[in-house]
Design a protein around this motif. Sequence first.
Motif, PDB file in Angstrom:
ATOM      1  N   GLN A 164      90.800  50.622 -12.110  1.00 60.81           N
ATOM      2  CA  GLN A 164      92.015  50.596 -12.911  1.00 60.81           C
ATOM      3  C   GLN A 164      91.630  50.135 -14.317  1.00 60.81           C
ATOM      4  O   GLN A 164      90.563  49.555 -14.519  1.00 60.81           O
ATOM      5  CB  GLN A 164      93.046  49.657 -12.275  1.00 60.81           C
ATOM      6  N   ALA A 165      92.518  50.390 -15.280  1.00 61.46           N
ATOM      7  CA  ALA A 165      92.176  50.123 -16.685  1.00 61.46           C
ATOM      8  C   ALA A 165      91.803  48.665 -16.929  1.00 61.46           C
ATOM      9  O   ALA A 165      91.003  48.360 -17.815  1.00 61.46           O
ATOM     10  CB  ALA A 165      93.351  50.526 -17.571  1.00 61.46           C
ATOM     11  N   ASP A 166      92.354  47.748 -16.128  1.00 57.95           N
ATOM     12  CA  ASP A 166      92.069  46.327 -16.391  1.00 57.95           C
ATOM     13  C   ASP A 166      90.620  45.935 -16.076  1.00 57.95           C
ATOM     14  O   ASP A 166      90.185  44.832 -16.388  1.00 57.95           O
ATOM     15  CB  ASP A 166      93.040  45.417 -15.646  1.00 57.95           C
ATOM     16  N   LEU A 167      89.862  46.855 -15.490  1.00 56.83           N
ATOM     17  CA  LEU A 167      88.449  46.577 -15.230  1.00 56.83           C
ATOM     18  C   LEU A 167      87.709  46.296 -16.540  1.00 56.83           C
ATOM     19  O   LEU A 167      86.815  45.461 -16.605  1.00 56.83           O
ATOM     20  CB  LEU A 167      87.826  47.787 -14.530  1.00 56.83           C
ATOM     21  N   TYR A 168      88.093  47.030 -17.596  1.00 59.86           N
ATOM     22  CA  TYR A 168      87.443  46.828 -18.896  1.00 59.86           C
ATOM     23  C   TYR A 168      87.727  45.428 -19.431  1.00 59.86           C
ATOM     24  O   TYR A 168      86.837  44.750 -19.930  1.00 59.86           O
ATOM     25  CB  TYR A 168      87.914  47.883 -19.906  1.00 59.86           C
ATOM     26  N   SER A 169      88.994  44.997 -19.336  1.00 61.25           N
ATOM     27  CA  SER A 169      89.306  43.673 -19.882  1.00 61.25           C
ATOM     28  C   SER A 169      88.691  42.574 -19.023  1.00 61.25           C
ATOM     29  O   SER A 169      88.165  41.596 -19.546  1.00 61.25           O
ATOM     30  CB  SER A 169      90.813  43.480 -20.038  1.00 61.25           C
ATOM     31  N   GLN A 170      88.677  42.779 -17.699  1.00 66.46           N
ATOM     32  CA  GLN A 170      88.028  41.785 -16.830  1.00 66.46           C
ATOM     33  C   GLN A 170      86.572  41.592 -17.240  1.00 66.46           C
ATOM     34  O   GLN A 170      86.083  40.475 -17.336  1.00 66.46           O
ATOM     35  CB  GLN A 170      88.008  42.273 -15.385  1.00 66.46           C
ATOM     36  N   ALA A 171      85.896  42.730 -17.472  1.00 66.56           N
ATOM     37  CA  ALA A 171      84.471  42.656 -17.802  1.00 66.56           C
ATOM     38  C   ALA A 171      84.256  42.021 -19.166  1.00 66.56           C
ATOM     39  O   ALA A 171      83.318  41.252 -19.356  1.00 66.56           O
ATOM     40  CB  ALA A 171      83.844  44.038 -17.759  1.00 66.56           C
ATOM     41  N   SER A 172      85.120  42.325 -20.134  1.00 67.73           N
ATOM     42  CA  SER A 172      84.857  41.786 -21.466  1.00 67.73           C
ATOM     43  C   SER A 172      85.273  40.316 -21.582  1.00 67.73           C
ATOM     44  O   SER A 172      84.720  39.589 -22.397  1.00 67.73           O
ATOM     45  CB  SER A 172      85.495  42.652 -22.552  1.00 67.73           C
ATOM     46  N   GLU A 173      86.199  39.866 -20.742  1.00 67.53           N
ATOM     47  CA  GLU A 173      86.582  38.446 -20.790  1.00 67.53           C
ATOM     48  C   GLU A 173      85.406  37.546 -20.417  1.00 67.53           C
ATOM     49  O   GLU A 173      85.151  36.547 -21.073  1.00 67.53           O
ATOM     50  CB  GLU A 173      87.737  38.166 -19.822  1.00 67.53           C
ATOM     51  N   ASP A 174      84.714  37.915 -19.347  1.00 66.46           N
ATOM     52  CA  ASP A 174      83.567  37.107 -18.924  1.00 66.46           C
ATOM     53  C   ASP A 174      82.570  38.043 -18.235  1.00 66.46           C
ATOM     54  O   ASP A 174      82.631  38.264 -17.030  1.00 66.46           O
ATOM     55  CB  ASP A 174      84.022  35.987 -17.977  1.00 66.46           C
ATOM     56  N   ARG A 175      81.681  38.599 -19.061  1.00 69.30           N
ATOM     57  CA  ARG A 175      80.764  39.637 -18.588  1.00 69.30           C
ATOM     58  C   ARG A 175      79.916  39.174 -17.408  1.00 69.30           C
ATOM     59  O   ARG A 175      79.759  39.858 -16.413  1.00 69.30           O
ATOM     60  CB  ARG A 175      79.855  40.033 -19.756  1.00 69.30           C
ATOM     61  N   LEU A 176      79.365  37.986 -17.522  1.00 68.02           N
ATOM     62  CA  LEU A 176      78.462  37.519 -16.464  1.00 68.02           C
ATOM     63  C   LEU A 176      79.229  37.242 -15.175  1.00 68.02           C
ATOM     64  O   LEU A 176      78.766  37.569 -14.073  1.00 68.02           O
ATOM     65  CB  LEU A 176      77.685  36.282 -16.916  1.00 68.02           C
ATOM     66  N   SER A 215      78.666  50.908  -9.448  1.00 66.54           N
ATOM     67  CA  SER A 215      78.924  52.152 -10.183  1.00 66.54           C
ATOM     68  C   SER A 215      79.359  53.252  -9.221  1.00 66.54           C
ATOM     69  O   SER A 215      80.239  54.058  -9.539  1.00 66.54           O
ATOM     70  CB  SER A 215      77.683  52.583 -10.955  1.00 66.54           C
ATOM     71  N   HIS A 216      78.782  53.270  -8.033  1.00 68.69           N
ATOM     72  CA  HIS A 216      79.168  54.312  -7.081  1.00 68.69           C
ATOM     73  C   HIS A 216      80.631  54.153  -6.685  1.00 68.69           C
ATOM     74  O   HIS A 216      81.364  55.135  -6.534  1.00 68.69           O
ATOM     75  CB  HIS A 216      78.254  54.257  -5.845  1.00 68.69           C
ATOM     76  N   ARG A 217      81.076  52.924  -6.559  1.00 67.01           N
ATOM     77  CA  ARG A 217      82.466  52.673  -6.145  1.00 67.01           C
ATOM     78  C   ARG A 217      83.459  53.060  -7.248  1.00 67.01           C
ATOM     79  O   ARG A 217      84.463  53.699  -6.990  1.00 67.01           O
ATOM     80  CB  ARG A 217      82.618  51.193  -5.773  1.00 67.01           C
ATOM     81  N   VAL A 218      83.134  52.681  -8.499  1.00 67.73           N
ATOM     82  CA  VAL A 218      84.133  52.931  -9.542  1.00 67.73           C
ATOM     83  C   VAL A 218      84.032  54.329 -10.159  1.00 67.73           C
ATOM     84  O   VAL A 218      85.044  54.913 -10.520  1.00 67.73           O
ATOM     85  CB  VAL A 218      84.125  51.844 -10.648  1.00 67.73           C
ATOM     86  N   VAL A 219      82.821  54.885 -10.251  1.00 64.44           N
ATOM     87  CA  VAL A 219      82.682  56.203 -10.895  1.00 64.44           C
ATOM     88  C   VAL A 219      83.021  57.319  -9.905  1.00 64.44           C
ATOM     89  O   VAL A 219      83.633  58.318 -10.272  1.00 64.44           O
ATOM     90  CB  VAL A 219      81.256  56.398 -11.466  1.00 64.44           C
ATOM     91  N   PHE A 220      82.635  57.138  -8.650  1.00 64.65           N
ATOM     92  CA  PHE A 220      82.897  58.204  -7.667  1.00 64.65           C
ATOM     93  C   PHE A 220      84.130  57.923  -6.822  1.00 64.65           C
ATOM     94  O   PHE A 220      84.452  58.682  -5.914  1.00 64.65           O
ATOM     95  CB  PHE A 220      81.659  58.445  -6.794  1.00 64.65           C
ATOM     96  N   ASP A 221      84.794  56.792  -7.112  1.00 62.30           N
ATOM     97  CA  ASP A 221      86.069  56.493  -6.464  1.00 62.30           C
ATOM     98  C   ASP A 221      85.964  56.576  -4.940  1.00 62.30           C
ATOM     99  O   ASP A 221      86.890  57.017  -4.260  1.00 62.30           O
ATOM    100  CB  ASP A 221      87.142  57.487  -6.978  1.00 62.30           C
ATOM    101  N   ILE A 222      84.846  56.141  -4.409  1.00 59.37           N
ATOM    102  CA  ILE A 222      84.582  56.389  -2.994  1.00 59.37           C
ATOM    103  C   ILE A 222      85.580  55.671  -2.072  1.00 59.37           C
ATOM    104  O   ILE A 222      85.849  54.490  -2.240  1.00 59.37           O
ATOM    105  CB  ILE A 222      83.110  56.000  -2.648  1.00 59.37           C
TER     106      ILE A 222
END
Length: 654
Positions: free
Chosen positions: A24-36, A290-297
């Motif tokens: 979902q779109a909030d994945l980007y904000s989750q990652a940028s809030e605290d990358r590690l 990446s397999h989970r989010v890019v291929f929506d498995i």
Amino acid sequence: MVEDALTQSTFPPTEDFAAQANAQADLYSQASEDRLEFWAEQARRLDWDTPFTETLDWSGAPVARWFADGTLNACDNAVDRHVREGRGDRVAFHFEGEPGDTRTVTYADMQREVSKAANGLESLGITKGDRVAIYLPQIPEAVVAMLACARVGAVHSVVFGGFSAESLRQRIDDARAKLVITADGGNRRGAHLALKPLVDAALAPSDANPTPAGSVEHVLTVKRTGQDTAWEEGRDVWWHDVVDPASEQHQPVMVEAEHPLFILYTSGTTGKPKGLFHTTGGYLTGASYSHRVVFDIKPETDVYWCSADVGWITGHSYIVYGPMINGATQVLYEGVPNAPHEGRWWEIIEKYKVTIFYTAPTAIRTFMKWGEAIPAKFDLSSLRLLGSVGEPINPAAWLWYRRVIGSDRCPIVDTWWQTETGSIMMSPLPGVTETKPGSTQVPLPGVSIEVVDDEGQPVGVEEGGYLVASEPWPSMLRGIWGDPERYQETYWDRFPGKYFAGDGAKRDADGDIWLLGRVDDVMNVSGHRLSTTEIENALVSHPWVAEAAVVGAADETTGQAVVAFVVVKSDGAGAVASGHEVAVALREQVRKEIGALAKPRTILVVSEVPKTRSGKIMRRLLRDVAEHRHVGDVTTLADSSVMDAISQGLESGK
Ligand code: PRX
């Protein structure tokens, strides 16, 4: 062409797809809030024997340590975990052999197979840290062999079956492999392709290598085709003698997160392939996330098919580790797309009701050439998502893929990454990103990508630059096997602190990224990386050849094609041979030295190769000639009449 008119279109996700998407779109904000912390969360989805407490240690840059105080086992995560958690009956692989033989392998079957193979490896003396070369066709044993190595903590080095005995030998020696796992042969276009004789040749003394490959103690051979096979008692053992009778019980060896999982050789700018290596915890995190989010498995319902060979990084990350950790059901196909007919892939999609399909632009362009009437004969309505990898996909091929294969319904993910990056770095997220034909668009959440100029500064809109990763990521390579200096020089010296990918790229007005091809002497032929220098070395090792220059020229189907310019020795037998005879002999030479995949499409006999005054081959000029472009500025040439002579030779078809 109808597709060309549409290149400016973008395709928003459908509401239905977006509603059910893993990302979902909030994945980007989750990652940028605290990358590690974002990466730590992804890593915690794996099963750890000892949980890690530290996420990243970058103090030894450019060698990263991710999740370093944790321990785990890759095979345990890819196989045993599913059985433990009640998913043993799920099909891991629908295997389809080229001759039409099939096998269904569940996760529980897999657990038995990998346990037996691990016991077999241990009975041959393989233990944690040993290197094992794998030279197999695309059969379930290839997956089993890789996972069995991981299970005992050994480091696999898979060598694609299309590589020659010489290339195999080079890789065995570099890694000092103790064991080679191979097969008598594989099936290719209805014929039996022999593999074991190439292993025998690789291990025997030769002109190039006067001693036998000293590190190898055993050759473990799978019987696939049943063809006659020479046998060296004591060294050679059959898989069915060693693995089949072994116990089905085996305790996976837990390893530190930074324990090497595999080496994979890839072409660089010099003649010597680089043994890139990946470690366990970070690599598995990147591949499975990446397999989970890019291929929506959706592992309970999807049937996923990645058409790559396990001999390449795509097969490692998106057949073996990513999908299996996610518990996916996959198709594994041994053969080529046109055996016994040009609809074979679509027939397989129809038969297994494949929902997610991942392939390369070169394949798509080949299918375009064969015509849309072929896929139209099959029911492809099970498909819901399409992926592309390996080279830039031209908008016309993208649009054809979407319309003809995806019925204008399936989102397309164009995924940019490399053997070095271990997993996908850039791609639209299906259900989130409005897709754009020809662009890989945006980095995945958690990944930092920039396009920079010569000084390392971000480029402006529509300006070409170099693609770099500005932050470390979990599945990044940890080095070049045995050559830390080359690792530093190749990837980190160009832009200090940033990973230099070797690709050119630009950003458009929306901020989306477009790949522009390699900026070094690496070619991309049908999605395979080839080094110009390595092919030149193979050519000059032929007694007829005095000098050779190789370039990658644009090719409609394969993306680039290998074009070689050779100067023949005036005092050798080559001097009296016809151009055709020279070409035949030299193609064979390249096949023998490197493998069929590197054979030049065109070989031109010339009287001289253009060089700068400092003696560097001017590949840019030769590329212009090979692509029939007007030859530009030649004033830096040592002898500018050389280009006239080459161009005239080309015109007259010499
Ligand atoms: O030039 C880029 C191209 O393939 C190179 C990596 O090759 P390899 O390590 O063999 O891995 C291939 C499969 C991941 C890159 O440096 N490349 C890969 N994917 C794309 C691409 N070029 C453009 N678009 C892509 N999607």
